[in-house]
Design a protein around this motif. Structure first.
Motif, PDB file in Angstrom:
ATOM      1  N   TYR A   1       0.861  -1.183   0.000  1.00 24.23           N
ATOM      2  CA  TYR A   1       0.000   0.000   0.000  1.00 24.23           C
ATOM      3  C   TYR A   1       0.901   1.237   0.000  1.00 24.23           C
ATOM      4  O   TYR A   1       2.071   1.173   0.419  1.00 24.23           O
ATOM      5  N   PRO A   2       0.387   2.376  -0.469  1.00 26.76           N
ATOM      6  CA  PRO A   2       1.213   3.593  -0.501  1.00 26.76           C
ATOM      7  C   PRO A   2       1.534   4.077   0.908  1.00 26.76           C
ATOM      8  O   PRO A   2       0.703   4.012   1.815  1.00 26.76           O
TER       9      PRO A   2
ATOM     10  N   ASN B   1       3.959   9.529   1.149  1.00 20.61           N
ATOM     11  CA  ASN B   1       4.126   9.508  -0.311  1.00 20.61           C
ATOM     12  C   ASN B   1       5.568   9.280  -0.760  1.00 20.61           C
ATOM     13  O   ASN B   1       5.975   9.741  -1.834  1.00 20.61           O
TER      14      ASN B   1
ATOM     15  N   TYR C   1       6.018   2.795  -1.630  1.00 21.96           N
ATOM     16  CA  TYR C   1       5.076   1.766  -1.197  1.00 21.96           C
ATOM     17  C   TYR C   1       5.653   0.964  -0.032  1.00 21.96           C
ATOM     18  O   TYR C   1       6.871   0.749   0.054  1.00 21.96           O
TER      19      TYR C   1
ATOM     20  N   ASN D   1       8.847  -4.581  -6.934  1.00 21.65           N
ATOM     21  CA  ASN D   1       8.378  -3.401  -7.681  1.00 21.65           C
ATOM     22  C   ASN D   1       8.648  -3.561  -9.174  1.00 21.65           C
ATOM     23  O   ASN D   1       9.540  -2.907  -9.733  1.00 21.65           O
TER      24      ASN D   1
ATOM     25  N   GLU E   1       8.288   1.231  -9.007  1.00 22.39           N
ATOM     26  CA  GLU E   1       7.839   2.152  -7.966  1.00 22.39           C
ATOM     27  C   GLU E   1       8.823   2.100  -6.798  1.00 22.39           C
ATOM     28  O   GLU E   1       9.498   1.092  -6.587  1.00 22.39           O
TER      29      GLU E   1
END
Length: 300
Positions: free
Chosen positions: A132-133, A137, A140, A166, A170
């Protein structure tokens, strides 16, 4: 010497069976021609030996059809029980045995293109990863756990393949290893996103909701069966509906016992369904068999 009627009548059964000599047969026939009473007696014996043949085969065909139906139902019942036992056995053998964290069980490394890879040791046969993020910010957050199973150790000895966390490049802010004993998740890569307090990954609860819904359906169906116990059609239909939640609950007990939480809830749910379906068919088949047996007893 004149032969009396009593003597003739004593040997008439042998005459009818063609067991006398030609002379004896001639003697009887001569007597019959002269004695009307013995002739009538002989005719009565001939008629009494004729057994009427019933050419109506409907009862036999009905019995044959009933036996065939019972045989088919018995085969279906046995097959469903076999399938159910097979599913339970496989579910037991493949049930995850979660591995406590160690530096050898899983290692997180960065590779040249910015990807982060999870490398598992040979004893790991499966794993679960969720993400989840991060709240800030920065990327993840990943939670990972590993397991082994009886199936993997004794039958199919395989190891989990290494995986890239990832694949879309990400940013990986943190990776935690979660254990299934209620203890805090262990940070194994990145920065701690919650330094002021530990993170605990809880099991999923949706099996609890399904079990609760099944219990409600059992209660509702039981109420309607009591209410319409004298209406056969409604009663039988409600009973068939009742077998659905009952089969689900029994499947749950066979797969999960009394526990309604799970870290692999999706797997457990499908296993419960695979037990529920043959169990439901077995229930319906058993009812049909009981009805067929009752019909035979009433007919007898």
């Amino acid at each position: 010497m004149k032969v009396t009627c009593n003597v003739i009548r004593d040997i008439l059964p042998l005459y009818l069976e063609n067991m006398l000599s030609d002379d004896s047969c001639a003697m009887i026939e001569e007597h019959i021609e002269q004695c009307q009473e013995c002739k009538i007696y002989l005719d009565e014996m001939k008629n009494s030996n004729k057994i009427p043949v019933n050419t109506n085969t409907s009862p036999l065909l009905k019995i044959k059809s009933t036996l065939r139906k019972k045989k088919i139902l018995t085969i279906i019942f046995s097959m469903m029980l076999s399938v159910m036992i097979l599913v339970i056995t496989i579910a037991f053998l493949t049930a995850p045995e979660y591995i406590p964290y160690s530096e050898e069980s899983v290692t997180i490394n960065e590779i040249g293109n910015g990807s982060v890879i999870a490398i598992f040791e040979d004893t790991v046969s499966g794993y679960d990863i969720s993400s989840y993020p991060a709240d800030d910010n920065t990327g993840y957050v990943y939670h990972i756990t590993t397991w082994d199973s009886i199936w993997n150790r004794t039958i199919k000895k395989t190891r989990a393949n290494n995986t890239i966390l990832n694949p879309n490049n990400e940013n990986v802010a943190a990776v935690y290893y979660y254990q299934t004993d209620g203890s805090e998740d262990i940070l194994i890569y990145g920065k701690d996103i919650n330094p002021n307090g530990g993170i605990v990954t809880l099991p999923r609860l949706f099996l609890t909701y399904y079990a609760f819904i099944a219990l409600i359906l059992v209660a509702v169906c039981g109420f309607f069966m009591t209410l319409f116990r004298r209406h056969k059609k409604v009663f039988n239909l409600t009973m068939k509906i009742l077998f659905l939640p009952v089969s689900y609950l029994l499947g749950h007990l066979m797969i999960k016992g009394v526990s309604t939480t799970s870290y692999t809830a999706t797997r457990d749910f499908y296993a419960i369904l695979l037990v529920m379906i043959p169990l439901y068919i077995a229930f319906i088949t058993a009812v049909r068999l009981i009805k067929e047996n009752n019909k035979r007893k009433i007919g007898a």
